[in-house]
Design an enzyme around this catalytic site. Structure first.
Site, PDB file in Angstrom:
ATOM      1  N   SER A  96       4.580  -2.437   4.339  1.00  0.00           N
ATOM      2  CA  SER A  96       3.372  -1.633   4.157  1.00  0.00           C
ATOM      3  C   SER A  96       2.461  -2.345   3.162  1.00  0.00           C
ATOM      4  O   SER A  96       2.111  -3.503   3.381  1.00  0.00           O
ATOM      5  CB  SER A  96       3.728  -0.221   3.695  1.00  0.00           C
ATOM      6  OG  SER A  96       2.573   0.607   3.673  1.00  0.00           O
ATOM      7  N   THR A  97       2.105  -1.719   2.061  1.00  0.00           N
ATOM      8  CA  THR A  97       1.191  -2.309   1.091  1.00  0.00           C
ATOM      9  C   THR A  97       1.708  -3.660   0.597  1.00  0.00           C
ATOM     10  O   THR A  97       2.832  -3.760   0.116  1.00  0.00           O
ATOM     11  CB  THR A  97       1.006  -1.360  -0.108  1.00  0.00           C
ATOM     12  OG1 THR A  97       0.680  -0.059   0.370  1.00  0.00           O
ATOM     13  CG2 THR A  97      -0.101  -1.863  -1.021  1.00  0.00           C
ATOM     14  N   HIS A 148       2.350  -1.091   8.294  1.00  0.00           N
ATOM     15  CA  HIS A 148       1.362  -0.032   8.206  1.00  0.00           C
ATOM     16  C   HIS A 148      -0.028  -0.646   8.040  1.00  0.00           C
ATOM     17  O   HIS A 148      -0.294  -1.354   7.065  1.00  0.00           O
ATOM     18  CB  HIS A 148       1.641   0.885   7.013  1.00  0.00           C
ATOM     19  CG  HIS A 148       2.964   1.579   7.090  1.00  0.00           C
ATOM     20  ND1 HIS A 148       3.654   2.016   5.973  1.00  0.00           N
ATOM     21  CD2 HIS A 148       3.738   1.908   8.158  1.00  0.00           C
ATOM     22  CE1 HIS A 148       4.788   2.588   6.352  1.00  0.00           C
ATOM     23  NE2 HIS A 148       4.861   2.529   7.671  1.00  0.00           N
ATOM     24  N   MET A 157       4.387   1.105  -0.123  1.00  0.00           N
ATOM     25  CA  MET A 157       4.368   2.373  -0.846  1.00  0.00           C
ATOM     26  C   MET A 157       5.092   3.445  -0.044  1.00  0.00           C
ATOM     27  O   MET A 157       5.006   3.478   1.183  1.00  0.00           O
ATOM     28  CB  MET A 157       2.923   2.793  -1.098  1.00  0.00           C
ATOM     29  CG  MET A 157       2.746   3.975  -2.039  1.00  0.00           C
ATOM     30  SD  MET A 157       0.976   4.296  -2.325  1.00  0.00           S
ATOM     31  CE  MET A 157       0.497   2.757  -3.119  1.00  0.00           C
ATOM     32  N   ASP A 187       9.094   5.157   3.853  1.00  0.00           N
ATOM     33  CA  ASP A 187       9.296   4.955   5.289  1.00  0.00           C
ATOM     34  C   ASP A 187      10.241   3.773   5.503  1.00  0.00           C
ATOM     35  O   ASP A 187      10.051   2.696   4.949  1.00  0.00           O
ATOM     36  CB  ASP A 187       7.952   4.674   5.967  1.00  0.00           C
ATOM     37  CG  ASP A 187       8.083   4.569   7.487  1.00  0.00           C
ATOM     38  OD1 ASP A 187       9.036   5.147   8.045  1.00  0.00           O
ATOM     39  OD2 ASP A 187       7.221   3.904   8.103  1.00  0.00           O
TER      40      ASP A 187
END
Length: 324
Positions: free
Chosen positions: A143-144, A169, A261, A264
């Site tokens: 993600s991030t 993401h 972050m 998930d």
């Protein structure tokens, strides 16, 4: 764009060829009344796509033909009348693209070109075709900070790496551009996953952003499946959904959770580890955001916690000590 047509019905074969002649973007490179002649032509000089009549696609020999298509990254579509196409759904499934041979020339050409563009076949063929069996599947969630992490990790994978599925993401509509970016930095081929795409060595599939979840489907061969549904663990596509879909073949999987972050992927990674998968988490020092890897580590889902630069070598080193 070169296409080939295979149909035992000689009259219809000629009619279909005539319809494509009017479009300068498409060139019919061969018409064949049997699979053997078509096979040799495709093998000698692969086209972008082959249009196959249901009568030929239903033959036992077509299984070999499909292996050739996969090895050479050649797309194929069924073409026939409406009755034939309806009947063929029972044995090829609804995911195979189909063309009604009674359509007008312009519509036929448009659908063929649309299929090539949507699957990426009309793009460049910079990567050499990959073939061969595989006994390992890579799964990656991020993600991030994940774009930079993926660039670093994927650039170290060999051209014939095990098939790889990724959920990163991103905002709506960004995954296609990200796939091209990653593809330009990798030896292996990176592309957006399409529903029904077969998993092959040297191919990395990135989940499309925002529209559906990416799952592993092991029915009738290993393939990607895009499934609509609500967000899971706060995301769509969700890392958890992808990880959990691979639990039935966990012992053949190496699953990695990278910077990001939230949490998930933590539950799915735990399920994979408990089922026998090798699981790796990025360490805090090299994570832009130590959220997803931390949640997975604290849940007991991470078998090895490693700095980013060490993850790819670990992925390529099976437990028996042999490099994949």
């Amino acid at each position: 764009m070169r296409i080939m047509i295979a149909d035992a019905n000689r009259k219809r074969l000629a009619d279909i060829e005539t319809k494509f002649i009017t479009d300068p973007r498409l060139r019919v490179a061969g018409c064949f009344e049997d699979l053997t002649a078509c096979y040799h032509a495709v093998e000698h000089r692969p086209p972008a796509i082959v249009l196959v009549a249901p009568s030929l696609a239903s033959l036992p020999d077509f299984e070999v033909m499909q292996q050739l298509f996969r090895a050479l990254s050649v797309r194929w579509m069924l073409i026939g009348n409406a009755t034939e196409l309806r009947a063929s759904v029972r044995w090829v499934g609804a995911s195979v693209p189909m063309l009604d041979s009674d359509m007008e020339s312009r519509e036929l050409s448009h659908l063929v070109l649309s299929s090539l563009v949507s699957t990426g076949t009309a793009g460049d063929f910079r990567h050499a075709p990959r073939s061969g069996t595989w006994d390992r599947l890579f799964l990656i969630g991020s993600s991030t900070g994940g774009v930079d992490a993926l660039m670093t990790l994927l650039s170290s994978l060999p051209a014939d790496c095990p098939p790889t599925m990724i959920v990163q993401h991103t905002g709506e509509g960004f995954s296609a551009g990200l796939a091209r970016l990653l593809d330009n930095s990798c030896q292996a081929s990176v592309r957006e996953a399409g529903d029904g795409d077969l998993l092959e060595r040297g191919t990395i599939f990135l989940a499309p952003s925002g529209r559906s979840h990416l799952r592993l489907d092991m029915t009738r061969g290993a393939k990607c499946r895009l499934v609509e549904g609500p967000a899971v663990s706060g995301h769509r596509p969700s890392v958890d959904v992808m990880f959990k879909s691979a639990v039935p073949i966990a012992k053949r999987c190496t699953a990695v959770i990278l910077t990001g972050m939230g949490r998930d992927g933590a539950d799915g990674l735990l399920s994979l580890r408990q089922a026998g998968a090798r699981t790796i988490g990025q360490d805090e020092a090299t994570s832009m955001v130590y959220g997803m890897p931390k949640a997975a580590f604290e849940a007991g889902a991470v078998g090895e916690q490693l700095p980013l630069q060490s993850i790819c070598p670990a992925m390529l080193q099976p437990t028996d000590g042999r490099v994949i």
